[in-house]
Design a protein around this motif. Structure first.
Motif, mmCIF file in Angstrom:
data_model
loop_
_atom_site.group_PDB
_atom_site.id
_atom_site.type_symbol
_atom_site.label_atom_id
_atom_site.label_comp_id
_atom_site.label_asym_id
_atom_site.label_seq_id
_atom_site.Cartn_x
_atom_site.Cartn_y
_atom_site.Cartn_z
ATOM 1 N N PHE A 107 16.432 -55.288 8.126
ATOM 2 C CA PHE A 107 17.639 -56.059 7.823
ATOM 3 C C PHE A 107 17.357 -57.468 8.330
ATOM 4 N N VAL A 109 16.974 -61.875 7.516
ATOM 5 C CA VAL A 109 17.152 -63.066 6.698
ATOM 6 C C VAL A 109 15.731 -63.490 6.332
ATOM 7 N N ILE A 112 15.542 -69.292 3.329
ATOM 8 C CA ILE A 112 16.656 -70.127 2.888
ATOM 9 C C ILE A 112 16.133 -71.114 1.847
ATOM 10 N N ILE A 114 16.529 -74.839 0.152
ATOM 11 C CA ILE A 114 17.031 -76.169 0.522
ATOM 12 C C ILE A 114 16.924 -77.098 -0.680
ATOM 13 N N ASP A 116 16.213 -80.349 -2.519
ATOM 14 C CA ASP A 116 15.354 -81.493 -2.215
ATOM 15 C C ASP A 116 16.121 -82.779 -2.525
ATOM 16 N N MET B 1 13.942 -77.932 -5.243
ATOM 17 C CA MET B 1 14.389 -76.958 -4.245
ATOM 18 C C MET B 1 13.198 -76.415 -3.448
ATOM 19 N N THR B 2 13.362 -76.305 -2.163
ATOM 20 C CA THR B 2 12.301 -75.771 -1.310
ATOM 21 C C THR B 2 12.774 -74.473 -0.661
ATOM 22 N N GLU B 3 11.888 -73.468 -0.700
ATOM 23 C CA GLU B 3 12.218 -72.216 -0.032
ATOM 24 C C GLU B 3 11.533 -72.195 1.342
ATOM 25 N N ILE B 4 12.314 -71.959 2.373
ATOM 26 C CA ILE B 4 11.755 -71.920 3.733
ATOM 27 C C ILE B 4 11.868 -70.509 4.286
ATOM 28 N N LYS B 5 10.737 -69.963 4.745
ATOM 29 C CA LYS B 5 10.726 -68.606 5.321
ATOM 30 C C LYS B 5 11.496 -68.588 6.632
ATOM 31 N N VAL B 6 12.279 -67.550 6.846
ATOM 32 C CA VAL B 6 13.038 -67.421 8.098
ATOM 33 C C VAL B 6 12.578 -66.163 8.853
ATOM 34 N N LEU B 7 12.649 -65.023 8.156
ATOM 35 C CA LEU B 7 12.201 -63.734 8.729
ATOM 36 C C LEU B 7 12.779 -63.431 10.110
ATOM 37 N N ARG B 8 14.091 -63.494 10.198
ATOM 38 C CA ARG B 8 14.746 -63.143 11.470
ATOM 39 C C ARG B 8 15.671 -61.958 11.251
ATOM 40 N N SER B 9 15.641 -61.014 12.190
ATOM 41 C CA SER B 9 16.464 -59.815 12.050
ATOM 42 C C SER B 9 17.931 -60.147 12.280
ATOM 43 N N VAL B 10 18.776 -59.562 11.441
ATOM 44 C CA VAL B 10 20.221 -59.774 11.583
ATOM 45 C C VAL B 10 20.718 -59.147 12.889
ATOM 46 N N GLU B 12 18.993 -59.201 15.688
ATOM 47 C CA GLU B 12 18.099 -59.674 16.749
ATOM 48 C C GLU B 12 18.777 -59.758 18.118
#
Lengths: 116, 262
Positions: A107, A109, A112, A114, A116, B1-10, B12
């Protein structure tokens, strides 16, 4: 059942990432999430919660996407990795119960988007 | 548009706190179980019987989780000095206990004295399974009145349990319940769980369950000052419920220095 508080967690993570990267919140256009089948989260309820709270917190026109992950196990007996459709924690190949859950508890994220 | 990786657990925050709770308990040599069931399956009743039978052998701590009231704490208090009630209506009426609630509750216990901390979660067969609260094992209760198909309907809670206790077995003669079907469904969903059939009311099956609880309190892997170098307190051969501790298991039971007991 608690999708609203999970939505709040997700938005907090998004906000902290934006802050860390020094990106203005209004540039956020999308949030992608991965949810494993074992997490018992109802994607429709979560998305509804995200839209409602997100809007309230100033995130306008953000697209929230959920990628659902199947329940996966590896078998200690035959070594096979299998996806489990109907919940019975057995190896799909040999039927052994000596398995380890390797997928379905995610689970996160993922990313995201963004503007430009 | 730029996609940025986050990969953080909800989860956490919860998971970080749960790991902290686990470390704290391990350091003090305390076993910890998270007891989960639907409302009314008999968690508190089984707990009352368990504490009454084993309180001379094991120093228990109990955390009671409910949305509202301290009724369960009041039921447990006569059997256990260290009991703390969490009411989730103080946190918006949560349907489960979260790790931070346990972290804060631990301050109310003298962990150096405890052998086993039992956490009775909020009666709910869905959400408690998803929230790590720092336990070392999950125990699921399921009463015979709930229907044979319960394990199939709530596969996650049943699937993640380390032990499953089928309760209220004294009612079987009065019901149309098919016990073979219950056994088959439990095996299908979770073939690894230790399985117990218990009537807290008549005491049927209780002995086997108590043997299991004895083992939980004696986590050999936990390094406890007390387990290593204390004068062993003789474990009474008879408990209040007449349960006799098995000799083979006694070696696993945490020996508590009589000086450290209240």
């Amino acid at each position: 059942m608690h999708e609203l508080s999970l939505a709040q967690n997700i938005l907090s993570i998004v906000r902290s990432e934006l802050k860390k990267l020094g990106i203005a919140e209004k540039r956020l256009t999308g949030v992608k999430m991965t949810i494993g089948k074992l997490m018992q989260v109802v994607p429709a309820s979560l998305l509804y919660g995200l839209e409602i709270i997100g809007e309230e917190q100033g995130f306008k026109n953000v697209k929230y996407t959920v990628n659902e992950c199947p329940l996966k196990v590896t078998c200690s007996g035959c070594g096979a990795e299998s996806e489990i459709e109907k919940f019975a924690l057995l190896c799909e190949k040999c039927g052994s119960d000596r398995i380890r859950i390797v997928g379905g508890r995610e689970f996160v994220v993922e990313s995201i988007d963004i503007d430009d | 548009m730029t996609e940025i990786k986050v990969l953080r657990s909800v989860y956490e925050d919860n998971d970080r706190i749960a790991d902290g709770v686990r470390k704290t308990l391990k350091k003090s040599g305390v076993g910890c179980v998270n007891v989960i069931s639907s409302p009314g399956a008999g968690k508190t009743t089984l707990l009352e019987k368990t504490l009454a039978a084993l309180k001379k052998e094991i120093e228990f701590g109990v955390i009671e989780g409910d949305i509202s009231t301290s009724i369960d704490r009041d039921r447990i208090s006569p059997h256990c000095k260290s009991v703390f009630q969490i009411n989730t209506d103080n946190f918006g009426g949560d349907c489960h206990l979260s790790a931070f609630m346990i972290r804060d509750a631990l301050k109310k216990f003298d962990l150096e004295k405890l052998g086993l901390l039992i956490i009775e979660n909020v009666g709910n067969l869905i959400c408690p399974a998803d929230f790590d609260i720092g336990e070392s094992g999950k125990i699921l209760l399921f009463s015979v009145t709930e229907g044979e198909d319960k394990p199939l309907k709530y596969p996650v809670s049943f699937g993640v349990a380390d032990a499953i206790v089928v309760t209220k077995t004294d009612l079987v003669p009065h019901l149309d319940v098919d016990m073979k079907k219950i056994a088959a469904n439990l095996k299908k969903i979770n073939p690894r769980a230790k399985l117990f059939y218990v009537s807290a009311r008549t005491g049927e099956g209780l002995e086997k369950w108590l043997e299991y609880v004895r083992k939980l309190s004696g986590k050999i892997s936990y390094s406890s000052k007390r387990t290593v170098k204390t004068t062993l307190k003789t474990v009474s051969g008879k408990s209040e419920a007449g349960a006799k501790p098995s000799k083979s298991l006694n070696k696993n039971v945490k020996k508590v220095n009589s000086k450290t007991r209240k």
